[in-house]
Design an enzyme around this catalytic site. Structure first.
Site, PDB file in Angstrom:
ATOM      1  N   ASP A 216       0.374 -11.076  -1.418  1.00  0.00           N
ATOM      2  CA  ASP A 216       0.518  -9.548  -0.933  1.00  0.00           C
ATOM      3  C   ASP A 216       0.744  -9.625   0.746  1.00  0.00           C
ATOM      4  O   ASP A 216       0.830  -8.643   1.242  1.00  0.00           O
ATOM      5  CB  ASP A 216      -0.936  -9.490  -1.182  1.00  0.00           C
ATOM      6  CG  ASP A 216      -1.376  -9.009  -2.442  1.00  0.00           C
ATOM      7  OD1 ASP A 216      -0.609  -8.618  -3.293  1.00  0.00           O
ATOM      8  OD2 ASP A 216      -2.817  -9.359  -3.002  1.00  0.00           O
ATOM      9  N   ASP A 240      -1.271  -7.374   4.522  1.00  0.00           N
ATOM     10  CA  ASP A 240      -2.340  -6.794   3.592  1.00  0.00           C
ATOM     11  C   ASP A 240      -3.534  -7.292   4.455  1.00  0.00           C
ATOM     12  O   ASP A 240      -3.919  -6.791   5.444  1.00  0.00           O
ATOM     13  CB  ASP A 240      -2.309  -7.420   2.209  1.00  0.00           C
ATOM     14  CG  ASP A 240      -3.129  -6.840   1.420  1.00  0.00           C
ATOM     15  OD1 ASP A 240      -3.471  -5.608   1.327  1.00  0.00           O
ATOM     16  OD2 ASP A 240      -3.513  -7.338   0.406  1.00  0.00           O
ATOM     17  N   ASP A 244      -9.024 -12.076   2.646  1.00  0.00           N
ATOM     18  CA  ASP A 244      -9.289 -11.354   1.525  1.00  0.00           C
ATOM     19  C   ASP A 244      -9.989 -12.595   0.488  1.00  0.00           C
ATOM     20  O   ASP A 244      -9.500 -13.633   0.287  1.00  0.00           O
ATOM     21  CB  ASP A 244      -8.349 -10.773   0.620  1.00  0.00           C
ATOM     22  CG  ASP A 244      -7.836  -9.562   1.226  1.00  0.00           C
ATOM     23  OD1 ASP A 244      -8.359  -9.047   2.192  1.00  0.00           O
ATOM     24  OD2 ASP A 244      -6.912  -8.747   0.557  1.00  0.00           O
ATOM     25  N   ARG A 296     -12.626  -1.496   6.630  1.00  0.00           N
ATOM     26  CA  ARG A 296     -12.708  -2.785   5.792  1.00  0.00           C
ATOM     27  C   ARG A 296     -13.258  -3.955   6.762  1.00  0.00           C
ATOM     28  O   ARG A 296     -12.667  -4.993   6.994  1.00  0.00           O
ATOM     29  CB  ARG A 296     -11.566  -3.185   5.147  1.00  0.00           C
ATOM     30  CG  ARG A 296     -11.267  -2.343   4.049  1.00  0.00           C
ATOM     31  CD  ARG A 296     -10.175  -2.638   2.977  1.00  0.00           C
ATOM     32  NE  ARG A 296      -9.713  -1.870   2.172  1.00  0.00           N
ATOM     33  CZ  ARG A 296      -9.107  -2.004   0.850  1.00  0.00           C
ATOM     34  NH1 ARG A 296      -8.531  -3.243   0.873  1.00  0.00           N
ATOM     35  NH2 ARG A 296      -8.737  -0.974   0.014  1.00  0.00           N
TER      36      ARG A 296
END
Length: 496
Positions: A216, A240, A244, A296
């Site tokens: 990603d 991205d 994560d 985020r």
């Protein structure tokens, strides 16, 4: 089996399948999940308060070592020269990732070659060759270097990547991947400009090479990983996410990092329907969420996320978002809202109606809200009984500058928002029961501890008597002179 019995079984199975995953999760303890996350949150605050108290008792000379940040104080003050005992760092973790031992007890591996010529057969002396080894290793660097990856850097278990002492940059294709591994520490490196890469063979151990599809473009990707600690890194400009964590990853601490220039900063959770992420437990502490960030910080699915003593100086859409009923425990952070009147809210329930999230446990306690920022609590997070039961006093909230001043790679320049954020406007301090806070404050170096404990007295200022005198003069001017000019003797008499 009689037809009526079959029908009854079908009805029973249908009823069971109608139960929500959230209700099934209430009594579910997943592997590697801490059984009492509130106790972990309390221990983080205890460590912070102990470090701050110790700093206050030390002399000015000793305070050069003791910052009040419990992680930094642990390894920087443990000996006269931390470089002689690098592995002391492994004992300094806090929160859910505190048990991440990295390569403690292993050999020191010094990276001397910044190249990444062959992802399937890495050259000895390169970072890729170091991270795929099976034994515990403490990985350091011989000099400043920029490592431009050709494919994902797949890190094996029991590794520490320690960039202290040099300026180390990891960039390029794929960047750092932790897949089904444990006990990894990543410390004091730059991770930036990561982009998708793959469709090639990549070594994950000295004896295994596998085909990797296209990644990603995350900066650091956790996939089914546990006992991971990411500390004092600077992350920006990735395709991205910057960090994560998905597919059942847990036991994670993300601390003292500097995030900037990015849209979707951090994702915690793979999918709303992916039940194993209910066991995800993450501590996010002492980070600075800096310039040119959009959203985020983090965006959560399921799990228990403790966001404590961070400095959020910029966002464009929202700071903390979530779906699928995650628990958000926000304590002692400073949230500085953008100018945009439509982006003042810290929180966002993603693609969820209010009737569906009003029982989610989202809590704010001791957070400073600046420039109109507001946090919308819900569920048990709105209850005074919940706040009392936790027995946590985030009294270090007024010391955010001290706790986050070295966030990111040591020695990096800081953006101007750091010094301006506290004075950018008046704010409120939340008490866990409302979204507007229980006490006001004004910017400056006031009595923060008195603020947290509800003192209504504001820090004194030498300018207050002068302002009062001028106000009295103005009143007398209007009432006694009817608009006429005060004589100089009368003016001096009133002023003195």
């Amino acid at each position: 089996m009689p037809p009526t019995t079959c029908i009854l079984l079908i009805c029973l199975l249908s009823s069971l399948s109608s139960l929500t995953l959230a209700s099934l999760n209430l009594n579910l303890t997943l592997p590697h999940q801490h059984v009492n996350p509130e106790a972990v949150a309390q221990e983080v605050q205890r460590r912070v308060n102990a470090s701050l108290s110790r700093r206050e008792m030390l002399s000015l000379h000793d305070q050069q070592c003791a910052t009040g940040n419990p992680i930094d104080d642990c390894w920087r003050c443990s000996s006269t020269n931390w470089a002689d005992n690098r592995q002391q760092l492994a004992d300094c973790g806090i929160g859910f990732g505190a048990d991440a031992m990295g390569g403690k007890g292993g050999q020191i591996y010094i990276v001397t070659d910044s190249s990444d010529r062959n992802a399937a057969n890495p050259t000895p002396g390169t970072l890729r060759h170091a991270v795929i080894q099976t034994e515990p290793l403490w990985i350091t660097f011989s000099s400043d270097m920029t490592i431009k990856l050709k494919a994902e850097l797949i890190v094996n278990s029991f590794k520490t990547i320690d960039g202290r002492g040099h300026s180390v940059h990891v960039t390029g294709g794929g960047c750092i991947t932790l897949q089904y591994v444990s006990n990894v520490i990543i410390h004091n490196i730059h991770v930036h400009h990561c982009k998708p890469a793959g469709n090639t063979n990549v070594a994950s151990s000295p004896t295994h090479v596998g085909w990797r599809g296209k990644s990603d473009g995350d900066g650091i990707s956790l996939f089914g990983a546990r006992k991971v600690w990411i500390d004092h890194c600077s992350l920006s400009y990735c395709a991205d996410g910057l960090i994560d964590a998905i597919m059942g990853s847990t036991g994670i601490t993300i601390s003292n990092n500097y995030f900037a220039h990015h849209d979707e900063v951090m994702l915690l959770g793979h999918d709303d329907k992916y039940l194993p992420d209910s066991g995800m437990q993450v501590t996010i502490a002492f980070n600075h969420f800096g310039e040119a960030l959009v959203q985020r910080m983090p965006r959560c699915r399921r799990g228990y996320i403790h966001v404590v003593n961070n400095d959020f100086t910029q966002w464009e859409m929202y700071a903390i978002g979530g779906s699928a009923n995650p628990t958000i425990n926000s304590q002692g952070n400073r949230y500085t809202a953008p100018i945009n009147q439509n982006a003042k809210e810290v929180t966002k329930r993603v693609d969820t109606n209010e009737g569906d999230w009003d029982n989610w446990n989202w809590r704010t306690e001791g957070d400073i809200m600046v420039n109109g920022a507001f946090f919308v609590p819900s569920g048990a997070g709105m209850s005074t009984q919940y706040a009392k039961a936790s027995s946590i006093e985030p009294k270090s909230v007024g010391l955010i500058d001290r706790l986050t001043v070295t966030a990111g790679v040591f020695g990096d320049p800081r953006d101007s928002s750091r010094s301006e954020s506290y004075n950018s406007g008046s704010g409120t301090i939340t008490d866990g029961t409302t979204n507007t806070g229980s006490g006001g404050y004004s910017g400056g170096d006031g009595d923060y501890f008195g603020m947290i404990f509800g003192s209504s007295a504001q820090p004194s200022s030498s300018s207050h008597p002068i302002l009062l005198s001028l106000l009295i003069i103005l009143i007398l001017y209007v009432t006694t002179n009817h608009g006429g000019l005060l004589s100089l003797p009368l003016f001096l008499t009133l002023l003195l």
